[in-house]
Design a protein around this motif. Structure first.
Motif, PDB file in Angstrom:
ATOM      1  N   ASP A  48       0.859  -1.177   0.000  1.00  0.00           N
ATOM      2  CA  ASP A  48       0.000   0.000   0.000  1.00  0.00           C
ATOM      3  C   ASP A  48       0.900   1.233   0.000  1.00  0.00           C
ATOM      4  OD1 ASP A  48      -1.676   2.108   0.507  1.00  0.00           O
ATOM      5  OD2 ASP A  48      -3.039   0.895   1.729  1.00  0.00           O
ATOM      6  N   GLU A  50       0.288   4.284   0.009  1.00  0.00           N
ATOM      7  CA  GLU A  50      -0.093   5.381   0.906  1.00  0.00           C
ATOM      8  C   GLU A  50       0.398   5.132   2.318  1.00  0.00           C
ATOM      9  OE1 GLU A  50      -4.257   5.944   0.268  1.00  0.00           O
ATOM     10  OE2 GLU A  50      -3.875   7.261  -1.445  1.00  0.00           O
ATOM     11  N   LYS A  51       0.516   3.861   2.665  1.00  0.00           N
ATOM     12  CA  LYS A  51       0.988   3.552   4.015  1.00  0.00           C
ATOM     13  C   LYS A  51       2.511   3.500   4.071  1.00  0.00           C
ATOM     14  CE  LYS A  51      -2.985   0.873   5.478  1.00  0.00           C
ATOM     15  NZ  LYS A  51      -3.445  -0.501   5.382  1.00  0.00           N
ATOM     16  N   HIS A  85      -3.798   2.815  -5.260  1.00  0.00           N
ATOM     17  CA  HIS A  85      -2.716   3.255  -4.380  1.00  0.00           C
ATOM     18  C   HIS A  85      -1.820   2.088  -3.961  1.00  0.00           C
ATOM     19  CE1 HIS A  85      -4.992   1.700  -0.931  1.00  0.00           C
ATOM     20  NE2 HIS A  85      -6.048   2.155  -1.590  1.00  0.00           N
ATOM     21  N   LEU A 411       3.709  10.057  -3.640  1.00  0.00           N
ATOM     22  CA  LEU A 411       3.091   8.909  -4.293  1.00  0.00           C
ATOM     23  C   LEU A 411       2.909   9.158  -5.785  1.00  0.00           C
ATOM     24  CD1 LEU A 411       1.448   6.303  -4.385  1.00  0.00           C
ATOM     25  CD2 LEU A 411      -0.510   7.620  -3.611  1.00  0.00           C
ATOM     26  N   ASP A 461       0.207  17.194  -3.649  1.00  0.00           N
ATOM     27  CA  ASP A 461       1.438  16.430  -3.504  1.00  0.00           C
ATOM     28  C   ASP A 461       2.691  17.240  -3.791  1.00  0.00           C
ATOM     29  OD1 ASP A 461       0.062  13.346  -4.631  1.00  0.00           O
ATOM     30  OD2 ASP A 461       0.595  13.991  -2.626  1.00  0.00           O
TER      31      ASP A 461
END
Ligand SMILES: Nc1ncnc2c1ncn2[C@@H]1O[C@H](COP(=O)(O)OP(=O)(O)OP(=O)(O)O)[C@@H](O)[C@H]1O
Length: 675
Positions: A48, A50-51, A85, A411, A461
């Motif tokens: 993931d 995003e994590k 994501h 990201l 971002d």
């Protein structure tokens, strides 16, 4: 199993069918899956993004490394791509699972020696290959040694691997602290003089113990304790009493790996010639001895997970402690962290832990030092060296802070960088073939630059883009996949093939690294530290309260950070001796920052020069002109961010210069006093 290495794996999640989970790690879950168009069973590592926070660089590194390696003992990725994501890394399915999972499900007390010799020889071949190509794996452990249904052994997980030829950010990252504490070499923990491929040899020795005992040494201790024990105690090893079942050759082999001084450790190539590996058997031996009769990987994984959950839920507090320890391990494994912080926390742990019966190696070692010295001279003298190691520990610098002004990669910028396929880099199978690599690098540069910039449209971002974007457009440097800079030397036909070459490389590397300094220490110890409000820092998954960590009395004098505040004549020599490397470090740090600023300036200049129709337009004018296209908007925001970085770096540089001046004065005063 069909290898699929010549096939073109699709870069679309729709073309895969995810089956059961077969593994998980710090950053990812791994699933068995079907590649529908090719009808091949694969393993897909799902991350993931995003994590992943600021470890995107690590992930990118893993993907690049995995896609270019080509060795029967190294797990090569088929392809990788982003899906929403998530990042999907498609790999060959290793039906036997990891050695750790096999141990956990059926061999809790470890494997028999011929099995160990077979597993280790194959793993070592992978290391010889990686080291010869300039890679340090940095996370060698049973959990990363995978077996397929034919008993083939492959080393996996390049999440924290480093390239010894790197420059720029990636070279600095070798000053960082990555790996998993139990397997981590002392020099990696210490961060004093850097480390090289010999760190993998240490981890390999620890892995040998893990395969022999079913767990790594010190594995029952909290990570901070593991750090201290690794640094201060005798190296772990095979015990004459407890490990009677193992041969002398095995004990010796482990002993040569687990020597604290990396220079005294053999290279992986040399180690492979150790007589112990003559006990290794062919792959089908592993099938007969350990793989036959094992439940399917998914079932095994489920059983292990539920067993762990049951055990832990029996005692809630234990469970919580375990969770926090897991977090800690993950934090250490996944992120850079500050050894000072850990050291302080470790000091809070009761020393009763040391008498824990779980680690008979360690205690027996104290009694059997004479015996063990036959294997590793270091062990016999460890008690004598402990205090100095402790001293060293107090002087361990934090090397990571200086580049805090270069934040994480966004990201958005990463999307597109990961969409790689072995076929992307020409039609040939990815290899270390130098000519291919040059092509690959160039092609991927185009792709990565276009990909990352094209995807970078989300204004939210932009704050995070000031590192990755400039790097993508820095000229005169080869880019590699997602924009990491790889120097010409990576692609040079000269490979490190002999121990002598490697030693030269190592020396060069260590020389380069040994100047890296400690801005954290400098900052923390600065004269106005007393006015600093206590704050909580988030370091990866750690919460560290800096105020709790400052040594008492360290604010009275600018010298105290290094010498503990004493001004007695006897301590002056020690102080000046310890201050010199720090000054050198700071100077080097400044030089590096200057280099970074120059690069930024160059980039800003180029960006402004590229603005259509107005090559001489000043930056301010440029920024005031309303952008016509989203591309211009994007470039403008990059320029603004660069300007911000530039001014904060300039400020930092100024501060450092002042600090240098102060330190030099103090040093001169000290030297005069000493004379
Ligand atoms: N190709 C594969 N085939 C079968 N099992 C796999 C494969 N890749 C990974 N696994 C299993 O999944 C587990 C986690 O994978 P991996 O180590 O790559 O994740 P990670 O998040 O990088 O973990 P860590 O950083 O903790 O090592 C492995 O220990 C292994 O058991």
């Amino acid at each position: 199993m069909e290898s699929g290495s010549e096939k073109k794996f699709p870069l679309n999640a729709k073309d895969y069918k995810l089956y059961e989970e077969i593994g998980d790690g710090v950053s990812a879950t791994v699933h068995r899956a079907l590649c529908i168009p090719l009808n091949i069973v694969v393993a897909i590592k799902v991350l993931d993004l995003e994590k992943c926070n600021n470890d995107l660089d690590g992930i990118r590194r893993e993907v690049q490394t995995m896609s270019l390696i080509n060795h029967p003992n190294v797990l090569q990725a088929h392809c990788s791509f982003t899906a929403g994501h998530q990042l999907w890394v498609v790999m060959p399915y290793m039906a036997g699972g990891s050695c750790l999972h096999i141990i956990k499900s059926s061999y809790q007390d470890g494997f028999e020696e011929p099995v160990i010799a077979t597993l280790l020889r194959e793993t070592l071949k992978a290391l010889v290959y990686l080291h010869a190509h300039g890679h340090i794996h940095r996370d060698v452990k049973a959990g990363n040694i995978l077996l397929d249904s034919n008993g083939a052994v492959k080393l996996a997980d390049f999440g924290v691997s480093a390239c010894m030829f790197d420059t720029g950010d990636r070279q600095r990252s070798r000053n960082t602290f990555v790996g998993t504490p139990c397997w981590m070499a002392p020099e990696v923990m210490q961060q004093l003089h850097g480390y090289d491929f010999k760190a993998d040899v240490w981890s390999f020795g620890i892995t040998a113990l893990e395969l022999a005992h079913g767990h790594a040494p010190f594995s029952k201790y909290p990570p901070m304790k593991v750090l201290l024990m690794t640094l201060q105690n005798a190296p772990p090893g095979l015990d004459y009493e407890r490990d009677k079942r193992f041969s002398k050759a095995f004990k010796e082999m482990v002993g040569t790996c687990l020597v604290k001084d990396p220079k005294k450790r053999p290279t992986s190539e040399k180690l492979l010639k150790h007589p112990f590996f003559k006990h290794a058997r062919p792959a089908d031996y592993l099938v007969k001895t350990i793989l036959n009769g094992l439940p399917p990987l998914g079932d095994r994984y489920r059983q292990i997970k539920s067993k762990e959950a049951d055990l832990l839920m029996q005692n809630k507090s234990e469970y919580e402690a375990h969770l926090s320890q897991q977090e800690y391990i993950r934090g250490i494994s996944a992120w850079n962290f500050n050894l000072e912080d850990l050291k302080t926390q470790a000091a809070l742990i009761s020393d009763d832990d040391s008498s824990h019966a779980e680690e008979p190696d360690f205690h027996r070692k104290q009694c059997e030092r004479q015996d063990e010295s036959a294997l590793s001279p270091e062990r016999a003298s460890s008690s004598a060296t402990a205090p100095s190691q402790d001293d060293e520990l107090n002087d361990i610098p934090d090397l990571d802070r200086s580049f805090a002004s270069f934040p994480i990669k966004p990201l958005q910028a990463l999307k597109g960088c990961f969409d790689i396929n072995e076929d992307d880099d020409n039609t040939t199978t990815p290899d270390w073939n130098d000519a291919n690599l040059i092509n690959t690098g160039q092609q991927l540069l185009t792709k990565a630059s276009i990909g990352s910039l094209a995807h970078t449209t989300n204004e939210d971002d932009t704050a995070a883009q000031n590192t990755s974007i400039p790097r993508h457009v820095i000229p005169e440097q080869k880019k590699y996949l997602s924009g990491s800079i790889i120097p010409e030397s990576t692609f040079s036909p000269k490979r490190i093939t002999s121990d002598a070459d490697r030693e030269i490389q190592q020396r060069r590397y260590q020389t380069e690294r040994s100047y890296s300094g400690s801005l954290y220490r400098t900052k923390r110890d600065s004269a106005d530290e007393t006015t600093e409000v206590p704050h909580v820092e988030h370091k990866g998954r750690f919460k560290v309260t800096s105020a709790d960590l400052s040594p008492k009395g360290s604010t009275n004098s600018t010298l105290t950070p290094f010498g503990g505040g004493s001004s007695s004549p006897s301590s002056l020599n020690a102080t000046s001796a310890s201050i010199l490397p720090s000054i050198q470090s700071i100077l080097q740090q400044n030089a590096m920052q200057r280099e970074e600023i120059l690069r930024l300036i160059k980039y800003v200049e180029q960006t402004s020069a590229k603005q259509p129709g107005s090559p001489e337009t000043s930056m301010d004018e440029l920024l005031q002109t309303p952008p016509a296209t989203s591309r211009e908007r994007e470039l403008q925001s990059q320029v603004m961010l660069l300007q911000q970085s530039f001014s904060s770096l300039t400020e930092e540089l100024k501060k450092q210069k002042q600090r240098n001046g102060q330190l030099e004065n103090q040093l001169n005063a000290l030297t005069q006093r000493n004379d």
